[in-house]
Design an enzyme around this catalytic site. Structure first.
Site, PDB file in Angstrom:
ATOM      1  N   SER A 136       0.856  -1.189   0.000  1.00 53.72           N
ATOM      2  CA  SER A 136       0.000   0.000   0.000  1.00 53.72           C
ATOM      3  C   SER A 136       0.894   1.241   0.000  1.00 53.72           C
ATOM      4  CB  SER A 136      -0.860  -0.038   1.263  1.00 53.72           C
ATOM      5  OG  SER A 136      -1.336   1.245   1.589  1.00 53.72           O
ATOM      6  N   TYR A 149      -2.475  -1.234   9.987  1.00 59.07           N
ATOM      7  CA  TYR A 149      -2.449  -1.520   8.541  1.00 59.07           C
ATOM      8  C   TYR A 149      -1.140  -1.014   7.922  1.00 59.07           C
ATOM      9  CZ  TYR A 149      -4.082  -1.548   3.667  1.00 59.07           C
ATOM     10  OH  TYR A 149      -4.224  -1.773   2.312  1.00 59.07           O
ATOM     11  N   LYS A 153       1.721  -3.373   6.143  1.00 60.20           N
ATOM     12  CA  LYS A 153       2.107  -3.235   4.742  1.00 60.20           C
ATOM     13  C   LYS A 153       3.601  -2.898   4.611  1.00 60.20           C
ATOM     14  CE  LYS A 153      -1.829  -4.248   2.816  1.00 60.20           C
ATOM     15  NZ  LYS A 153      -1.978  -5.471   1.990  1.00 60.20           N
TER      16      LYS A 153
HETATM   17  N1  LIG Z   1      -8.837  -0.741  -1.432  1.00 57.50           N
HETATM   18  C1  LIG Z   1      -7.835   0.091  -1.261  1.00 57.50           C
HETATM   19  O1  LIG Z   1      -8.018   1.312  -1.214  1.00 57.50           O
HETATM   20  C2  LIG Z   1      -6.418  -0.439  -1.159  1.00 57.50           C
HETATM   21  C3  LIG Z   1      -5.355   0.479  -1.155  1.00 57.50           C
HETATM   22  C4  LIG Z   1      -4.044   0.011  -1.084  1.00 57.50           C
HETATM   23  C5  LIG Z   1      -3.809  -1.346  -1.003  1.00 57.50           C
HETATM   24  N2  LIG Z   1      -4.865  -2.223  -1.010  1.00 57.50           N
HETATM   25  C6  LIG Z   1      -4.563  -3.649  -0.919  1.00 57.50           C
HETATM   26  O2  LIG Z   1      -5.022  -4.289  -2.093  1.00 57.50           O
HETATM   27  C7  LIG Z   1      -5.419  -5.630  -1.786  1.00 57.50           C
HETATM   28  C8  LIG Z   1      -6.821  -5.877  -2.269  1.00 57.50           C
HETATM   29  O3  LIG Z   1      -7.706  -4.981  -1.632  1.00 57.50           O
HETATM   30  P1  LIG Z   1      -9.254  -4.833  -2.028  1.00 57.50           P
HETATM   31  O4  LIG Z   1      -9.539  -3.385  -1.985  1.00 57.50           O
HETATM   32  O5  LIG Z   1      -9.554  -5.616  -3.244  1.00 57.50           O
HETATM   33  O6  LIG Z   1      -9.919  -5.509  -0.721  1.00 57.50           O
HETATM   34  P2  LIG Z   1     -11.276  -6.322  -0.526  1.00 57.50           P
HETATM   35  O7  LIG Z   1     -11.606  -6.238   0.914  1.00 57.50           O
HETATM   36  O8  LIG Z   1     -12.310  -5.883  -1.507  1.00 57.50           O
HETATM   37  O9  LIG Z   1     -10.843  -7.820  -0.890  1.00 57.50           O
HETATM   38  C9  LIG Z   1      -9.979  -8.542  -0.044  1.00 57.50           C
HETATM   39  C10 LIG Z   1     -10.358 -10.001  -0.103  1.00 57.50           C
HETATM   40  O10 LIG Z   1      -9.525 -10.706   0.831  1.00 57.50           O
HETATM   41  C11 LIG Z   1     -10.331 -11.644   1.536  1.00 57.50           C
HETATM   42  N3  LIG Z   1      -9.737 -11.952   2.824  1.00 57.50           N
HETATM   43  C12 LIG Z   1      -9.708 -11.170   3.935  1.00 57.50           C
HETATM   44  N4  LIG Z   1      -9.122 -11.811   4.950  1.00 57.50           N
HETATM   45  C13 LIG Z   1      -8.747 -13.026   4.466  1.00 57.50           C
HETATM   46  C14 LIG Z   1      -8.091 -14.145   5.039  1.00 57.50           C
HETATM   47  N5  LIG Z   1      -7.727 -14.163   6.328  1.00 57.50           N
HETATM   48  N6  LIG Z   1      -7.842 -15.219   4.254  1.00 57.50           N
HETATM   49  C15 LIG Z   1      -8.242 -15.223   2.954  1.00 57.50           C
HETATM   50  N7  LIG Z   1      -8.889 -14.211   2.376  1.00 57.50           N
HETATM   51  C16 LIG Z   1      -9.140 -13.123   3.124  1.00 57.50           C
HETATM   52  C17 LIG Z   1     -11.682 -10.950   1.660  1.00 57.50           C
HETATM   53  O11 LIG Z   1     -12.722 -11.874   1.951  1.00 57.50           O
HETATM   54  C18 LIG Z   1     -11.818 -10.267   0.316  1.00 57.50           C
HETATM   55  O12 LIG Z   1     -12.445 -11.104  -0.615  1.00 57.50           O
HETATM   56  C19 LIG Z   1      -5.247  -5.757  -0.259  1.00 57.50           C
HETATM   57  O13 LIG Z   1      -3.995  -6.331   0.028  1.00 57.50           O
HETATM   58  C20 LIG Z   1      -5.278  -4.327   0.215  1.00 57.50           C
HETATM   59  O14 LIG Z   1      -4.638  -4.152   1.450  1.00 57.50           O
HETATM   60  C21 LIG Z   1      -6.151  -1.798  -1.082  1.00 57.50           C
END
Ligand SMILES: NC(=O)c1ccc[n+]([C@@H]2O[C@H](COP(=O)([O-])OP(=O)(O)OC[C@H]3O[C@@H](n4cnc5c(N)ncnc54)[C@H](O)[C@@H]3O)[C@@H](O)[C@H]2O)c1
Length: 249
Positions: A136, A149, A153
């Site tokens: 992130s 968080y 990260k």
């Molecule tokens: N959304 C944002 O703004 C953002 C920004 C920077 C980084 N990210 C990173 O990008 C990645 C994807 O994020 P997203 O926005 O698609 O999130 P999201 O919450 O939409 O999807 C994450 C998925 O991970 C699954 N999950 C959660 N805990 C779990 C576990 N213990 N075991 C297996 N699966 C599990 C959830 O059920 C979900 O389907 C993540 O690593 C997140 O930290 C997201």
């Protein structure tokens, strides 16, 4: 079809970025496994996009052993691992509890450690491959309202560098890179907005610059493909300048 004859595993692939990456990989010819802790959504997504679903909590070592067993039973040669599953939790150092810190670390940090520990031997056996760790922008700058968080990260970033150098030393043809988006328009972001409602002013101060899941999936695809074969150990920002000039400053 730049991922033809490749097999990929994407954690947390039932929605958001994981799903978008799975769809892109499949469109490029890959065989894709998605895992998720949420079984019904994982099964539904896999059926819709043509992936194979494995239910898994990334924080549980036994679940990684189950994944290894399934890939071996399928005779799969794993070429691409996307460590995407994570949780987001609102809270600065005053608000965060030790319990909350540990819960988040177990998924976001332990989960990536276990993934690499169990999947690296499979990637090596396949003759090389690409590990893409979702980090992130928060790992590259200070974000006070999401202290656990942000720390998790940063751990992912550190483990990415450690793994990349190990792979170079071993000359095993495995690469390991991390991706650092700012805000992405997914359920994760919508859900955390709900958590932060109690404190809207603070949340406003760290309001992200939003991109779409597909924007991040495109970057993951580049790191998965052979086009990035000499790219190893980098932190790839997907944030339209947010890291170098936060939009709220
Ligand atoms: N959304 C944002 O703004 C953002 C920004 C920077 C980084 N990210 C990173 O990008 C990645 C994807 O994020 P997203 O926005 O698609 O999130 P999201 O919450 O939409 O999807 C994450 C998925 O991970 C699954 N999950 C959660 N805990 C779990 C576990 N213990 N075991 C297996 N699966 C599990 C959830 O059920 C979900 O389907 C993540 O690593 C997140 O930290 C997201």
């Amino acid at each position: 079809m730049r991922l033809q004859n490749k097999t990929a595993l994407i954690t947390g692939g039932s929605r958001g970025v994981g799903r978008a990456a799975a769809e892109r990989f499949i469109a490029e010819g890959a065989k894709v496994y998605i895992t998720d802790v949420v079984a019904d959504r994982g099964q539904a997504t896999a059926a819709e996009i043509g992936a194979t679903f494995i239910q898994q909590n990334v924080a549980e070592e036994a679940d990684w052993q189950k994944v290894v067993a399934q890939l071996e039973a399928d005779g799969a040669n794993l070429n691409i691992l996307v460590n995407n599953a994570a949780i987001l939790q609102y809270g600065n150092i005053d608000m965060e509890s030790l319990e909350g810190w540990r819960r988040l670390m177990s998924v976001n940090s332990d989960g990536v450690f276990l993934a690499i520990k169990y999947m690296l031997p499979l990637l090596e056996k396949a003759g090389g491959g690409s590990i893409i760790n979702m980090s992130s922008s928060s790992a590259l700058m200070g974000v006070p309202d999401f202290c656990a968080y942000t720390a998790s990260k940063s751990a992912v970033r550190g483990l990415t560098m450690s793994t990349a150098v190990l792979c170079k030393q071993r000359a095993n043809k495995v690469r390991c890179n991390s991706v650092h988006p700012d805000g992405i328009n997914t359920d994760m972001m919508r859900e955390v907005s709900g958590q932060a409602k109690a404190d809207p002013d603070q949340y406003k101060n760290s309001a992200p610059f939003i991109c779409q899941a597909e924007d991040v999936a495109n970057v993951i695809f580049f790191l998965a493909s052979d086009d990035s074969r000499h790219v190893n150990g980098i932190a790839l920002s997907v944030d339209n300048t947010s890291t170098i000039h936060p939009p709220y400053l």
